[in-house]
Design a protein around this motif. Structure first.
Motif, mmCIF file in Angstrom:
data_model
loop_
_atom_site.group_PDB
_atom_site.id
_atom_site.type_symbol
_atom_site.label_atom_id
_atom_site.label_comp_id
_atom_site.label_asym_id
_atom_site.label_seq_id
_atom_site.Cartn_x
_atom_site.Cartn_y
_atom_site.Cartn_z
ATOM 1 N N GLN A 10 0.826 -1.211 0.000
ATOM 2 C CA GLN A 10 0.000 0.000 0.000
ATOM 3 C C GLN A 10 0.859 1.259 0.000
ATOM 4 O O GLN A 10 0.545 2.234 -0.683
ATOM 5 C CB GLN A 10 -0.931 0.015 1.213
ATOM 6 N N VAL B 58 2.233 1.759 -3.504
ATOM 7 C CA VAL B 58 1.199 2.239 -4.424
ATOM 8 C C VAL B 58 0.885 3.704 -4.153
ATOM 9 O O VAL B 58 0.726 4.503 -5.087
ATOM 10 C CB VAL B 58 -0.060 1.356 -4.304
ATOM 11 N N SER B 59 0.816 4.108 -2.875
ATOM 12 C CA SER B 59 0.489 5.505 -2.570
ATOM 13 C C SER B 59 1.600 6.452 -3.022
ATOM 14 O O SER B 59 1.332 7.561 -3.496
ATOM 15 C CB SER B 59 0.220 5.680 -1.075
ATOM 16 N N ALA C 265 3.649 5.849 -5.551
ATOM 17 C CA ALA C 265 3.610 5.858 -7.015
ATOM 18 C C ALA C 265 2.458 6.721 -7.530
ATOM 19 O O ALA C 265 2.595 7.405 -8.545
ATOM 20 C CB ALA C 265 3.475 4.431 -7.542
ATOM 21 N N GLN C 266 1.321 6.724 -6.841
ATOM 22 C CA GLN C 266 0.193 7.531 -7.292
ATOM 23 C C GLN C 266 0.392 9.010 -7.013
ATOM 24 O O GLN C 266 -0.075 9.856 -7.760
ATOM 25 C CB GLN C 266 -1.090 7.046 -6.619
ATOM 26 N N GLY C 267 1.104 9.358 -5.950
ATOM 27 C CA GLY C 267 1.330 10.754 -5.622
ATOM 28 C C GLY C 267 2.582 11.333 -6.243
ATOM 29 O O GLY C 267 3.013 12.416 -5.880
ATOM 30 N N TRP C 268 3.189 10.616 -7.161
ATOM 31 C CA TRP C 268 4.457 11.036 -7.749
ATOM 32 C C TRP C 268 4.295 12.217 -8.694
ATOM 33 O O TRP C 268 5.240 12.945 -8.965
ATOM 34 C CB TRP C 268 5.086 9.849 -8.477
ATOM 35 N N ASP C 269 3.097 12.441 -9.180
ATOM 36 C CA ASP C 269 2.877 13.530 -10.144
ATOM 37 C C ASP C 269 3.201 14.893 -9.551
ATOM 38 O O ASP C 269 3.641 15.793 -10.270
ATOM 39 C CB ASP C 269 1.428 13.523 -10.635
ATOM 40 N N GLN C 270 3.002 15.075 -8.263
ATOM 41 C CA GLN C 270 3.277 16.384 -7.663
ATOM 42 C C GLN C 270 4.759 16.715 -7.672
ATOM 43 O O GLN C 270 5.142 17.867 -7.645
ATOM 44 C CB GLN C 270 2.743 16.436 -6.243
#
Length: 92
Positions: A34, A37-38, A40-45
């Motif tokens: 988890q 995954v979190s 990797a998902q918040g990497w855009d910032q």
């Protein structure tokens, strides 16, 4: 020759005795998955470039190219001066 043989034997010993520790990896748990995954998902910032960073990086590149061209010009001047003074390759 003896050093190479000794180094090879030492490497074989380290490899043989250390292999049990290299294979002892812990399994990825659900909590760790988890977290991965979190992140990797918040990497855009973190991928959004700030205009100041872009300008400073461009300035660094321009300064580096200027330093390189100065170096090339000075070494070419020394090389031409060597030929004008008829000095051999081992001048320094």
């Amino acid at each position: 020759m003896h050093r190479a043989l000794l180094a090879g034997c030492l490497a074989a010993l380290v490899w043989g005795f250390g292999s049990q520790f290299a294979c002892a990896q812990e399994q990825v748990t659900a909590v760790m998955q988890q977290d991965i995954v979190s992140v990797a998902q918040g990497w855009d910032q973190y991928l959004q470039d700030d205009i100041v960073d872009v300008l400073l990086n461009a300035l660094k590149v321009v300064l580096l190219v200027g330093l390189y061209l100065t170096w090339v010009t000075s070494t070419d001047w020394v090389n031409r001066d060597r030929f004008e003074r008829k000095v051999g390759k081992g001048w320094n």
